[in-house]
Write a protein that holds these residues in place. Structure first.
Motif, PDB file in Angstrom:
ATOM      1  N   ALA A  11       0.816  -1.214   0.000  1.00 12.07           N
ATOM      2  CA  ALA A  11       0.000   0.000   0.000  1.00 12.07           C
ATOM      3  C   ALA A  11       0.852   1.268   0.000  1.00 12.07           C
ATOM      4  O   ALA A  11       0.408   2.322  -0.473  1.00 12.07           O
ATOM      5  N   LEU A  12       2.079   1.186   0.532  1.00  9.85           N
ATOM      6  CA  LEU A  12       2.934   2.375   0.648  1.00  9.85           C
ATOM      7  C   LEU A  12       4.243   2.227  -0.127  1.00  9.85           C
ATOM      8  O   LEU A  12       5.219   2.921   0.163  1.00  9.85           O
ATOM      9  N   LEU A  13       4.257   1.335  -1.122  1.00  9.13           N
ATOM     10  CA  LEU A  13       5.505   1.036  -1.819  1.00  9.13           C
ATOM     11  C   LEU A  13       6.100   2.263  -2.508  1.00  9.13           C
ATOM     12  O   LEU A  13       7.321   2.480  -2.467  1.00  9.13           O
ATOM     13  N   GLU A  14       5.262   3.082  -3.109  1.00  6.34           N
ATOM     14  CA  GLU A  14       5.774   4.272  -3.792  1.00  6.34           C
ATOM     15  C   GLU A  14       6.449   5.219  -2.804  1.00  6.34           C
ATOM     16  O   GLU A  14       7.535   5.762  -3.069  1.00  6.34           O
ATOM     17  N   GLU A  15       5.830   5.418  -1.637  1.00  7.32           N
ATOM     18  CA  GLU A  15       6.411   6.299  -0.626  1.00  7.32           C
ATOM     19  C   GLU A  15       7.714   5.722  -0.073  1.00  7.32           C
ATOM     20  O   GLU A  15       8.677   6.451   0.184  1.00  7.32           O
ATOM     21  N   VAL A  16       7.756   4.394   0.105  1.00  2.00           N
ATOM     22  CA  VAL A  16       8.978   3.752   0.596  1.00  2.00           C
ATOM     23  C   VAL A  16      10.108   3.906  -0.423  1.00  2.00           C
ATOM     24  O   VAL A  16      11.252   4.212  -0.067  1.00  2.00           O
ATOM     25  N   ARG A  17       9.796   3.722  -1.694  1.00  2.00           N
ATOM     26  CA  ARG A  17      10.810   3.879  -2.737  1.00  2.00           C
ATOM     27  C   ARG A  17      11.387   5.281  -2.747  1.00  2.00           C
ATOM     28  O   ARG A  17      12.605   5.486  -2.816  1.00  2.00           O
TER      29      ARG A  17
ATOM     30  N   LEU B 220       8.979  -5.505  11.942  1.00  2.00           N
ATOM     31  CA  LEU B 220       8.048  -4.439  11.547  1.00  2.00           C
ATOM     32  C   LEU B 220       8.363  -3.127  12.245  1.00  2.00           C
ATOM     33  O   LEU B 220       8.165  -2.045  11.680  1.00  2.00           O
ATOM     34  N   LEU B 221       8.841  -3.215  13.480  1.00  2.00           N
ATOM     35  CA  LEU B 221       9.147  -2.005  14.232  1.00  2.00           C
ATOM     36  C   LEU B 221      10.423  -1.334  13.743  1.00  2.00           C
ATOM     37  O   LEU B 221      10.522  -0.096  13.713  1.00  2.00           O
ATOM     38  N   VAL B 222      11.390  -2.140  13.327  1.00  2.75           N
ATOM     39  CA  VAL B 222      12.702  -1.612  12.967  1.00  2.75           C
ATOM     40  C   VAL B 222      12.772  -1.146  11.517  1.00  2.75           C
ATOM     41  O   VAL B 222      13.400  -0.117  11.214  1.00  2.75           O
ATOM     42  N   ARG B 223      12.157  -1.869  10.589  1.00  4.98           N
ATOM     43  CA  ARG B 223      12.428  -1.621   9.173  1.00  4.98           C
ATOM     44  C   ARG B 223      12.095  -0.213   8.677  1.00  4.98           C
ATOM     45  O   ARG B 223      12.814   0.305   7.817  1.00  4.98           O
ATOM     46  N   PRO B 224      11.056   0.458   9.184  1.00  2.00           N
ATOM     47  CA  PRO B 224      10.807   1.799   8.643  1.00  2.00           C
ATOM     48  C   PRO B 224      11.872   2.819   9.026  1.00  2.00           C
ATOM     49  O   PRO B 224      11.959   3.878   8.401  1.00  2.00           O
ATOM     50  N   TYR B 225      12.672   2.510  10.042  1.00  2.00           N
ATOM     51  CA  TYR B 225      13.599   3.508  10.574  1.00  2.00           C
ATOM     52  C   TYR B 225      15.071   3.144  10.330  1.00  2.00           C
ATOM     53  O   TYR B 225      15.959   3.737  10.920  1.00  2.00           O
TER      54      TYR B 225
ATOM     55  N   GLY C 163      -0.223  11.302  10.747  1.00  2.00           N
ATOM     56  CA  GLY C 163       0.583  12.441  10.326  1.00  2.00           C
ATOM     57  C   GLY C 163       1.149  12.364   8.940  1.00  2.00           C
ATOM     58  O   GLY C 163       1.854  13.282   8.501  1.00  2.00           O
ATOM     59  N   GLY C 164       0.869  11.286   8.223  1.00  2.00           N
ATOM     60  CA  GLY C 164       1.272  11.211   6.829  1.00  2.00           C
ATOM     61  C   GLY C 164       2.631  10.613   6.573  1.00  2.00           C
ATOM     62  O   GLY C 164       3.035  10.463   5.417  1.00  2.00           O
ATOM     63  N   GLY C 165       3.388  10.234   7.605  1.00  2.00           N
ATOM     64  CA  GLY C 165       4.697   9.627   7.395  1.00  2.00           C
ATOM     65  C   GLY C 165       4.590   8.130   7.157  1.00  2.00           C
ATOM     66  O   GLY C 165       3.942   7.425   7.941  1.00  2.00           O
ATOM     67  N   TRP C 166       5.228   7.640   6.087  1.00  2.00           N
ATOM     68  CA  TRP C 166       5.113   6.224   5.780  1.00  2.00           C
ATOM     69  C   TRP C 166       5.754   5.354   6.859  1.00  2.00           C
ATOM     70  O   TRP C 166       5.345   4.210   7.053  1.00  2.00           O
ATOM     71  N   GLN C 167       6.741   5.909   7.569  1.00  2.00           N
ATOM     72  CA  GLN C 167       7.382   5.131   8.632  1.00  2.00           C
ATOM     73  C   GLN C 167       6.381   4.707   9.702  1.00  2.00           C
ATOM     74  O   GLN C 167       6.320   3.552  10.109  1.00  2.00           O
ATOM     75  N   SER C 168       5.576   5.659  10.160  1.00  4.04           N
ATOM     76  CA  SER C 168       4.595   5.326  11.193  1.00  4.04           C
ATOM     77  C   SER C 168       3.502   4.423  10.646  1.00  4.04           C
ATOM     78  O   SER C 168       2.986   3.549  11.361  1.00  4.04           O
TER      79      SER C 168
END
Length: 432
Positions: A47-53, A105-110, A177-182
């Motif tokens: 769902a958030l692949l574009e933002e992650v890229r 899941l907790l670590v990968r966005p950061y 808040g719109g951040g893909w990390q959260s």
């Protein structure tokens, strides 16, 4: 009068006591919560692949390979599950798997880098892989007389977690808040909750553990038997069983269809002129179909001596859905979405047959590991091949023809896997 107590073939010494009611309830809660966590790591990322890229500067080729990372991890790590379960107990391994999912899941966005993101994703997928394999084992051990209903409950929760993560990740991201990390990290909370029910079962180490045994009537066994939750060693040579190979190929082909559907169906509708928002809803409809049917199909399957008719019915739905995508993708979009959603319920059917095609808990463990690991290896090229055919042909004719072509052998091997026999008998008959 007390029922006659009979030993299982592997029992040694005094029979273990029956488990307490709270332990059985914990297992049910653990199964449901674990199943809810077996797909959000994948569908939330989609769902958030574009933002992650954009956030990680990930290349298009690496992003494309992400579609094949889950089945690869499932194949590589899933095969280790029976050995780990024999050493530590199935409950302890699933508990560790939920911890791995939570941490990943907790670590990968950061992590701040593509290699770190991939490594953390692999950690989460490793936890998913061992839990994938051991869920049918736990169902067979704790609920030998309710394999169909418990597999249905587990499959329904898995489908619910899959569709929920796809549907609510973007709204959750906006709300946070719109951040893909959260938006990605929030799913670690659900995984953390799934750790808790398994903690009392971690101490399940030996035949004397009250928590690790089951006092239940085994189908066809007559008297009440004690079934221990720990997976015992076995000399079963699973590769000598034709049913095991048929089930592995069936699992691989249905997984291929599922990953192609999740990865490409929305794009097929969009290319046919369906608005992007509607295409997403159509994909959600396909995924949601698995919620009620995943509960019904296993219950029906366990009441039949041969599961071939269900395999054929699901396959016909798949053929009709793919034909509709080829001939009139936009005009009948909702019908095709429903038909393909029904067809994708071959997954809970495959899990049910894993529990039915082996007589012992150890046999289920080996069959589950073999069928899922081999099957996920088979499924890896499918989504990539569809992308290559689409790119080089400039349309969806060839990719859809491939999907139709793969459905035929899926039906054939599914009929073979659905025959009323066990892998233990076949392996013994093949031994010189």
């Amino acid at each position: 009068m007390k029922p006659t107590e009979a030993r299982t073939p592997s029992a040694q010494g005094p029979l273990p006591p029956a488990p307490r009611a709270w332990a059985v309830r914990l297992v049910v809660v653990g199964i449901v919560l674990s199943a809810l966590n077996l797909r959000p790591a994948i569908t939330s990322l989609g769902a958030l692949l574009e933002e992650v890229r954009d956030g990680l500067g990930m290349s298009g080729s690496v992003a494309g390979l992400l579609t094949s990372v889950p089945p690869l991890c499932f194949a590589v790590f899933g095969v280790t599950a029976p050995r780990l379960a024999r050493r530590f107990g199935a409950g302890a391994v699933v508990c560790a798997g939920m911890v791995a999912i939570t941490t990943g899941l907790l670590v990968r966005p950061y992590t701040g880098s593509t290699p770190g993101f991939l490594a953390a994703s692999a950690l989460a997928l490793m936890g998913i892989a061992v839990s994938n394999v051991l869920m049918p084992v736990i169902v067979k051990r704790w609920f030998p007389d309710r394999v169909g209903s418990m597999t249905g409950l587990y499959s329904m929760a898995l489908a619910l977690g899959t569709s929920a993560a796809a549907a609510v990740t973007v709204p959750l991201t906006d709300a946070l808040g719109g951040g893909w990390q959260s938006g990605l990290a929030v799913w670690a909370a659900l995984a953390g909750a799934a750790v808790l029910p398994w903690i009392p079962l971690v101490r399940d180490k030996g035949p004397g553990s009250a928590v690790g045994s089951v006092h239940a009537r085994v189908e066809g066994a007559g008297p009440v038997q004690h079934v221990h939750a720990r997976v015992e060693p076995t000399a079963l040579r699973i590769t000598r069983s034709r049913t095991a190979w048929a089930l592995a190929v069936f699992f691989g082909l249905q997984a291929t269809a599922a990953y192609i559907t999740m990865g490409w169906m929305a794009q097929i509708f969009r290319d046919a002129g369906v608005p992007a928002g509607t295409a997403g809803v159509l994909l959600a409809v396909t995924m949601v179909m698995g919620v009620p049917l995943a509960f019904v199909i296993p219950r029906v399957a366990t009441r039949l001596p041969h599961q071939g008719p269900i395999v054929l019915a699901l396959g016909v739905c798949g053929l009709a859905g793919y034909a509709g995508l080829y001939l009139a993708p936009a005009a009948g979009a909702w019908v095709w979405a429903v038909l393909l959603g029904v067809s994708n319920c071959a997954f809970p059917l495959a899990l049910t047959m894993v529990g039915m095609r082996a007589r012992t808990g150890a046999g289920v463990a080996q069959l589950s590991a073999f069928a899922q690991s081999t099957g996920y290896l088979i499924s890896i090229p499918g989504p990539l091949l569809v992308g290559v055919l689409y790119q080089h042909s400039g349309g969806w004719g060839l990719p859809i023809a491939l999907m139709i072509g793969l459905m035929i052998p899926q039906m054939a091997v599914g009929v073979l896997a659905g025959r009323d026999r066990t892998v233990e008998d076949e392996a013994a008959a093949a031994t010189p």
